[in-house]
Design a protein around this motif. Structure first.
Motif: not given
Length: 426
Positions: A308-317
């Motif tokens: 299981f690998l968790n990431g972090i992203g930038i929302s489109s808003s």
């Protein structure tokens, strides 16, 4: 279509999240931000897990502040915000969530060429397997942060008494069967009930993915259809079933979502070896002489485990994507991840190959826990698509029929694949 996809976020976020925290909702205390850029970050984790990294970043970047919020019902909140188009700037993405949010247009793409061109960031230091979890339709929508995988541990004293040597690369299936046979022959002397137990978790994928992959089965065929009714998949089920039939493991049953039940039996000397989730491995007792070993592998050497690998992203808003990417790059850099891993009380995988030793530094070297990180070379998961949550439900129902209702393996898998192909075609 997007509304339907967003509606799946709630279920997808129920995939095991590898995290540890105080369990107390924390909002990072901030004053009047003035001209500062404020980035809102919501997470299922606690603030203290990332506090050192946040403080270090803000010290180096006084014009940016991170407003962190721990959300107790993370899936529901993200669902509501995604539907309303009012997501936080930064989003934690556990296994399967990146694909769902990306398909719904809720995440921004990362410019991977630019990341690779930044020699200080060292993008290629991430384990290759991270791409499966952080991409959708060939593009990166999150960057790897942490996670956990499964591995095996064994009782050194019991193995020594039986004269069993553990191969450096792990037992082949034939060798694993022979080791189980030898342990059963010494059952009374060792005081064990079984050599090991195979736990049927609520996510049936976790139980069978390694065996199916090692047998040569692929979740998706080249044409995008599901391949888990192949002869190789049947072979995997038949092998596990043979361990039950020979009395080397008890009948497959659900012992809880985690591996605590197995660890309890292992600590008590009731089994000689068991599969352990990295995030539960701190429950292994030091008064037991135990060591980690590589996962069993097929007779041809093919090896697999669940990750299981968790990431972090930038929302489109997000209105300040450059500042958001600057923080994420720091968080997932060598410097940021070192701050995160060094004081983490719960073992996490190191998503960067160069930091493998940091993630299990809380264990004595004699336990060989470094194998959990080198095991990332063969760890993975099924192909993740936007209908992952529904696929997971169907797989669990069909596998239950095989294990608990003695359903015919091949015909049950055929029926399962028919249902899965309907989802995959959407």
């Amino acid at each position: 279509m997007k509304k339907k996809v967003i509606a799946l976020v709630l279920t997808a976020c129920m995939v095991p999240v590898v995290s540890v925290g105080s369990g107390v909702d924390v909002m990072a205390a901030k004053g009047d931000s003035g001209d500062k850029i404020t980035l809102n970050w919501q997470s299922y984790d606690s603030y203290d897990k990332y506090q050192k990294v946040i403080e270090a970043f803000e010290k180096e970047n006084p014009d940016i502040e991170i407003n962190f919020e721990e959300v107790s019902d993370y899936a529901t909140k993200i669902l509501t915000e995604a539907t309303a188009g009012d997501l936080p700037d930064l989003i934690n993405c556990n296994t399967g969530t990146t694909q769902i949010l990306a398909n719904a247009g809720a995440l921004q793409k990362f410019d991977v060429d630019a990341l690779k061109a930044d020699t200080e960031y060292k993008f290629d230091d991430f384990w290759d397997v991270a791409e499966r979890y952080c991409t959708y339709d060939g593009d990166w929508y999150s960057l790897p942060l942490d996670g956990g995988n499964y591995g095996w541990v064994y009782n050194v004293d019991m193995f020594d008494k039986c004269g069993i040597e553990v191969p450096e690369d792990g037992f082949t299936w034939d060798e694993f069967t022979e080791a189980c046979k030898t342990l059963m022959e010494h059952k009374d002397e060792l005081g064990i009930e079984y050599p090991t137990i195979i736990n049927d978790m609520s996510s049936a994928i976790d139980t069978m993915y390694p065996w199916i992959t090692e047998a040569g089965g692929s979740y998706l065929n080249d044409d995008g259809s599901c391949g888990w009714n192949s002869d190789e998949t049947v072979t995997a089920f038949e092998y596990v079933k043979s361990l039950v039939d020979e009395g080397y493991v008890p009948a497959i049953e659900k012992l809880g979502d985690g591996y605590d039940a197995l660890i309890t039996k292992f600590n008590a000397g009731q089994i000689a070896m068991c599969r352990v989730a990295l995030w539960n491995s701190t429950y292994l007792q030091d008064d037991v002489n135990w060591k980690a070993m590589n996962a069993p592998r097929a007779n041809d050497g093919t090896q697999a485990e669940v990750l299981f690998l968790n990431g972090i992203g930038i929302s489109s808003s997000c209105e300040n994507p450059e500042a958001a990417e600057k923080f994420i790059k720091y968080l997932t850099s060598e410097e940021g991840l070192a701050l995160y891993l060094e004081d983490n009380t719960s073992p996490q995988i190191a998503v960067r190959q160069s930091q493998a030793d940091l993630s299990v530094s809380m264990f004595d070297e004699s336990h060989d826990m470094k194998l959990f990180n080198t095991g990332l070379e063969y760890a993975g998961y099924i192909d993740l698509t936007e209908t992952f949550a529904d696929q997971q439900t169907i797989i669990g129902q069909c596998f239950d029929e095989i294990w608990h209702n003695d359903a015919d393996i091949k015909s049950t898998l055929d029926g399962m694949v028919d249902q899965l192909n309907s989802l995959l075609a959407q």
